[in-house]
Design a protein around this motif. Structure first.
Motif, PDB file in Angstrom:
ATOM      1  N   THR A 107       0.868   4.090  -2.332  1.00  0.00           N
ATOM      2  CA  THR A 107       2.084   3.129  -2.371  1.00  0.00           C
ATOM      3  C   THR A 107       1.696   1.735  -2.518  1.00  0.00           C
ATOM      4  O   THR A 107       0.559   1.322  -2.610  1.00  0.00           O
ATOM      5  CB  THR A 107       2.971   3.494  -1.053  1.00  0.00           C
ATOM      6  OG1 THR A 107       4.242   2.984  -1.182  1.00  0.00           O
ATOM      7  CG2 THR A 107       2.089   2.857   0.276  1.00  0.00           C
ATOM      8  N   ILE A 144       2.479  -1.527  -0.238  1.00  0.00           N
ATOM      9  CA  ILE A 144       3.170  -2.255   1.062  1.00  0.00           C
ATOM     10  C   ILE A 144       3.411  -3.420   0.733  1.00  0.00           C
ATOM     11  O   ILE A 144       2.726  -4.382   0.434  1.00  0.00           O
ATOM     12  CB  ILE A 144       2.137  -1.947   1.897  1.00  0.00           C
ATOM     13  CG1 ILE A 144       1.915  -0.365   2.280  1.00  0.00           C
ATOM     14  CG2 ILE A 144       2.661  -2.557   3.391  1.00  0.00           C
ATOM     15  CD1 ILE A 144       0.690  -0.316   3.492  1.00  0.00           C
ATOM     16  N   THR A 145       4.892  -3.758   0.937  1.00  0.00           N
ATOM     17  CA  THR A 145       5.367  -5.068   0.683  1.00  0.00           C
ATOM     18  C   THR A 145       5.976  -5.697   1.944  1.00  0.00           C
ATOM     19  O   THR A 145       6.280  -4.981   2.999  1.00  0.00           O
ATOM     20  CB  THR A 145       6.297  -4.993  -0.498  1.00  0.00           C
ATOM     21  OG1 THR A 145       7.572  -4.567  -0.016  1.00  0.00           O
ATOM     22  CG2 THR A 145       5.803  -4.348  -1.687  1.00  0.00           C
ATOM     23  N   GLY A 182       9.471  -3.453   2.414  1.00  0.00           N
ATOM     24  CA  GLY A 182       9.451  -1.985   3.058  1.00  0.00           C
ATOM     25  C   GLY A 182       9.080  -1.731   4.176  1.00  0.00           C
ATOM     26  O   GLY A 182       8.846  -2.608   5.165  1.00  0.00           O
ATOM     27  N   ILE A 218      -3.541   2.330  -0.989  1.00  0.00           N
ATOM     28  CA  ILE A 218      -2.420   1.040  -1.328  1.00  0.00           C
ATOM     29  C   ILE A 218      -2.826  -0.052  -2.441  1.00  0.00           C
ATOM     30  O   ILE A 218      -3.958  -0.263  -2.383  1.00  0.00           O
ATOM     31  CB  ILE A 218      -2.197   0.475  -0.087  1.00  0.00           C
ATOM     32  CG1 ILE A 218      -3.238  -0.504   0.556  1.00  0.00           C
ATOM     33  CG2 ILE A 218      -1.399   1.201   1.287  1.00  0.00           C
ATOM     34  CD1 ILE A 218      -2.862  -1.421   1.759  1.00  0.00           C
ATOM     35  N   MET A 276       7.793  -5.345  -6.364  1.00  0.00           N
ATOM     36  CA  MET A 276       6.807  -4.844  -5.423  1.00  0.00           C
ATOM     37  C   MET A 276       5.384  -5.417  -5.916  1.00  0.00           C
ATOM     38  O   MET A 276       4.466  -5.531  -4.983  1.00  0.00           O
ATOM     39  CB  MET A 276       6.737  -3.523  -5.424  1.00  0.00           C
ATOM     40  CG  MET A 276       6.413  -2.595  -6.624  1.00  0.00           C
ATOM     41  SD  MET A 276       6.630  -0.873  -6.536  1.00  0.00           S
ATOM     42  CE  MET A 276       6.252  -0.304  -8.075  1.00  0.00           C
ATOM     43  N   THR A 323       3.241  -7.535  -2.720  1.00  0.00           N
ATOM     44  CA  THR A 323       2.126  -6.774  -1.825  1.00  0.00           C
ATOM     45  C   THR A 323       1.535  -7.466  -0.745  1.00  0.00           C
ATOM     46  O   THR A 323       1.162  -8.716  -0.917  1.00  0.00           O
ATOM     47  CB  THR A 323       1.294  -6.137  -2.757  1.00  0.00           C
ATOM     48  OG1 THR A 323       0.491  -7.226  -3.428  1.00  0.00           O
ATOM     49  CG2 THR A 323       1.731  -5.247  -3.796  1.00  0.00           C
ATOM     50  N   THR A 359       8.464   2.141  -2.380  1.00  0.00           N
ATOM     51  CA  THR A 359       8.430   1.148  -1.388  1.00  0.00           C
ATOM     52  C   THR A 359       9.739   1.022  -0.964  1.00  0.00           C
ATOM     53  O   THR A 359      10.805   0.731  -1.546  1.00  0.00           O
ATOM     54  CB  THR A 359       8.074  -0.224  -1.881  1.00  0.00           C
ATOM     55  OG1 THR A 359       6.739  -0.150  -2.182  1.00  0.00           O
ATOM     56  CG2 THR A 359       8.043  -1.319  -0.703  1.00  0.00           C
ATOM     57  N   THR A 404      11.883   6.072   4.306  1.00  0.00           N
ATOM     58  CA  THR A 404      10.536   6.240   4.077  1.00  0.00           C
ATOM     59  C   THR A 404      10.056   7.601   4.819  1.00  0.00           C
ATOM     60  O   THR A 404       9.509   8.529   4.264  1.00  0.00           O
ATOM     61  CB  THR A 404       9.393   5.136   4.479  1.00  0.00           C
ATOM     62  OG1 THR A 404       9.669   3.879   3.500  1.00  0.00           O
ATOM     63  CG2 THR A 404       7.962   5.457   4.503  1.00  0.00           C
TER      64      THR A 404
END
Length: 274
Positions: A7, A9-10, A13, A33, A56, A60, A253, A259
């Motif tokens: 995925t 990760i931001t 999210g 990630i 996204m 990140t 995200t 999620t």
């Protein structure tokens, strides 16, 4: 076959800690990630999946910061970069980040690496896109020296340093497994520097011939992890038939509650094959 998640990760999210806890609670074995330092506003490189580049990519979190947070709330989850953009990273700093994360996680790091696709992004780091492959190989070799030698030194075309002390050393010996991302152009990197091939989430009928080609270049039975796989039972069956070691389902995200619901569905699918 093992199952994990890949995925971005931001800042918009799910946060790293609840994501890590949710993955371990649902018996996933790993999280990989993505990384992008930034995306120049003036775009030249086409988005590999076509169309506009999703936000996204430029939102990140730093992968080592995010994975360190996840390490503190998990005990078994493997912590992977998918991928770390080696042409954009100083090898001495990166070697320390990898080793530090391996130490604080008690040896759970998987170092996924690649050369990247966004040429304008790498140029901002002083990297010539035309030489990014050679640069990546050399930086990986230099990092291995830093991880394994009491007095590490390296003298190459792009990386050059005299005997130096560099700690911590990784918990995993001689160093965390290196999963090499990319296509056929990087199969020599898998052969020389990799412990596994991190393959893009292509359908099994396309992946099978590439696995054979990759292993022919490597001269050994290199394990395969499929990155950003679709949650499609037919494709999972196909990967199982190919002897793939691990499938990393793609997790969009999203906020935390969305999620968790999505992970429930992925965990149910993975549970059919455990």
């Amino acid at each position: 076959m093992k199952f994990g998640v890949s995925t971005f990760i931001t800042d918009r999210g799910v946060r790293p800690a609840p994501l890590g806890t949710a993955l371990e609670d649902r018996a996933f074995d790993s999280l990989f990630i993505a990384e992008h330092s930034h995306i120049p506003a003036k775009r030249e490189s086409p988005y590999p999946d076509g169309g506009e580049l999703p936000e996204m990519y430029y939102r990140t979190l730093d992968p080592f910061v995010a994975l360190a947070v996840i390490a503190t709330v998990t005990e078994r989850l493997l912590l992977g970069t998918g991928i770390a953009l080696i042409p954009q990273r100083d090898p001495i700093h990166t070697a320390k980040e990898v080793a530090s994360l391996d130490l604080v996680s008690d040896g759970r790091v998987v170092f996924g690496v690649g050369v990247g696709w966004n040429r304008e992004e790498m140029r901002d780091h002083g990297t010539d896109p035309a030489t990014r492959g050679r640069l990546t190989d050399e930086r990986l070799r230099a990092m291995r020296e830093l991880w394994t030698q009491e007095k590490a030194e390296f003298h190459g075309e792009f990386v050059d340093f005299d005997p130096s002390y560099a700690w911590p050393k990784p918990v995993q010996r001689p160093f965390p497994p290196i999963y090499v991302g990319g296509g056929p152009g990087g199969f020599h990197r898998v052969a020389e520097l990799g412990d596994a091939w991190l393959a893009d989430g292509m359908p099994p009928d396309e992946l099978g011939p590439l696995i054979e080609r990759m292993r022919s270049v490597a001269g050994r039975e290199v394990p395969v992890t499929v990155y950003a796989a679709a949650d499609d039972p037919a494709q999972v069956e196909g990967y199982l038939g190919l002897g793939v070691e691990r499938v990393l389902f793609y997790l969009p995200t999203m906020p935390e509650q969305e999620t968790l619901a999505y992970l429930d569905r992925l965990a149910e699918l993975a549970g059919r094959y455990r």
